[in-house]
Design a protein around this motif. Structure first.
Motif: not given
Length: 259
Positions: A184-213
């Motif tokens: 995403g773009e920096p400076g965009r989206g909701p402003k972070l405020e004290p009390g927010m709790v986030l599960a941040v989870e990079p999911m990364v492929n060695a190849g291309r970004h597409m996935v399948r079920m």
């Protein structure tokens, strides 16, 4: 709606997170050749319940396991079962813990013995992108700053962030607002405020970004069969800066990509 937590509630989430981190350390000690993903699941569930907590994933929307165990090209949501770890595998272990009504969530991708250079790079870069995102979890920043931090680290190394899967807010429920893309773009989206709790989870492929079920309706793989890695923290935004509530890195205290 983003639900902000009080300092007292964040302490309760930290208690769940401490159990999570100790569970991850236990699992890390069992990751070796010949061990099945069902073995890892059983050990994690036994320990979580011994701490007066419950596995957050078990029964969640029908999921049958207590952890997600996703080897090699499987990105996330692997159902524990008969698969036995082999030399050179990588295995993503995602654990959720509920304690006193509060949820903690986090993931680590482990190496099983010596791994290839691309696998080692994948683990190192994905973990580094998570810590870059943590640094952006400060009051006054925007959610896009968190997302962009992951993307910048990953793409600078020629790897791909999975775009169809996201992190999330977390609290009394496993999944709360906001959704947290890994690009995403920096400076965009909701402003972070004290009390927010986030599960941040990079999911990364060695190849291309597409996935399948997968055929089981749960497991998600890289579409091109390339290796995939997944690292995650539950992070509180506080006046003093980011606070990692699932400090598995302190429990493990090792280079996770080391042989």
């Amino acid at each position: 709606m983003i639900i902000r937590k009080s300092p007292e509630e964040i302490e309760k989430m930290a208690a769940a997170g401490a159990i999570h981190a100790r569970t991850m350390k236990l699992v890390a000690g069992k990751v070796r050749e010949g061990v099945s993903t069902a073995d890892l699941d059983a050990a994690a569930e036994k320990y979580i319940r011994s701490q007066g907590a419950t596995p957050a994933f078990k029964g969640y929307r029908g999921f049958p396991g207590s952890i997600c165990a996703s080897p090699n090209s499987m990105v996330v949501h692997g159902i524990p079962g008969p698969y036995r770890l082999g030399r050179g595998d990588i295995i993503s272990v995602d654990i959720g813990v509920v304690y006193d009504g509060w949820v903690a969530d986090g993931a680590v991708t482990f190496a099983v013995g010596p791994i290839t250079p691309i696998a080692r790079k994948l683990l190192e870069v994905t973990e580094r992108s998570l810590f870059a995102a943590v640094e952006q979890c400060r009051p006054g920043n925007r959610l896009g700053d968190v997302s962009n931090a992951v993307q910048t680290v990953v793409e600078a190394e020629g790897l791909s962030v999975v775009r169809s899967l996201v992190g999330h807010g977390i609290g009394r429920a496993m999944h709360e607002d906001p959704q947290i893309p890994n690009y995403g773009e920096p400076g965009r989206g909701p402003k972070l405020e004290p009390g927010m709790v986030l599960a941040v989870e990079p999911m990364v492929n060695a190849g291309r970004h597409m996935v399948r079920m997968g055929d089981d309706g749960w497991s998600i793989y890289s579409q091109d069969g390339s290796l995939a890695a997944h690292f995650e923290f539950t992070i509180a935004v506080t006046e003093a800066g980011p606070r990692i509530l699932t400090p598995w890195h302190e429990e493990l205290a090792v280079d996770l990509a080391a042989t």
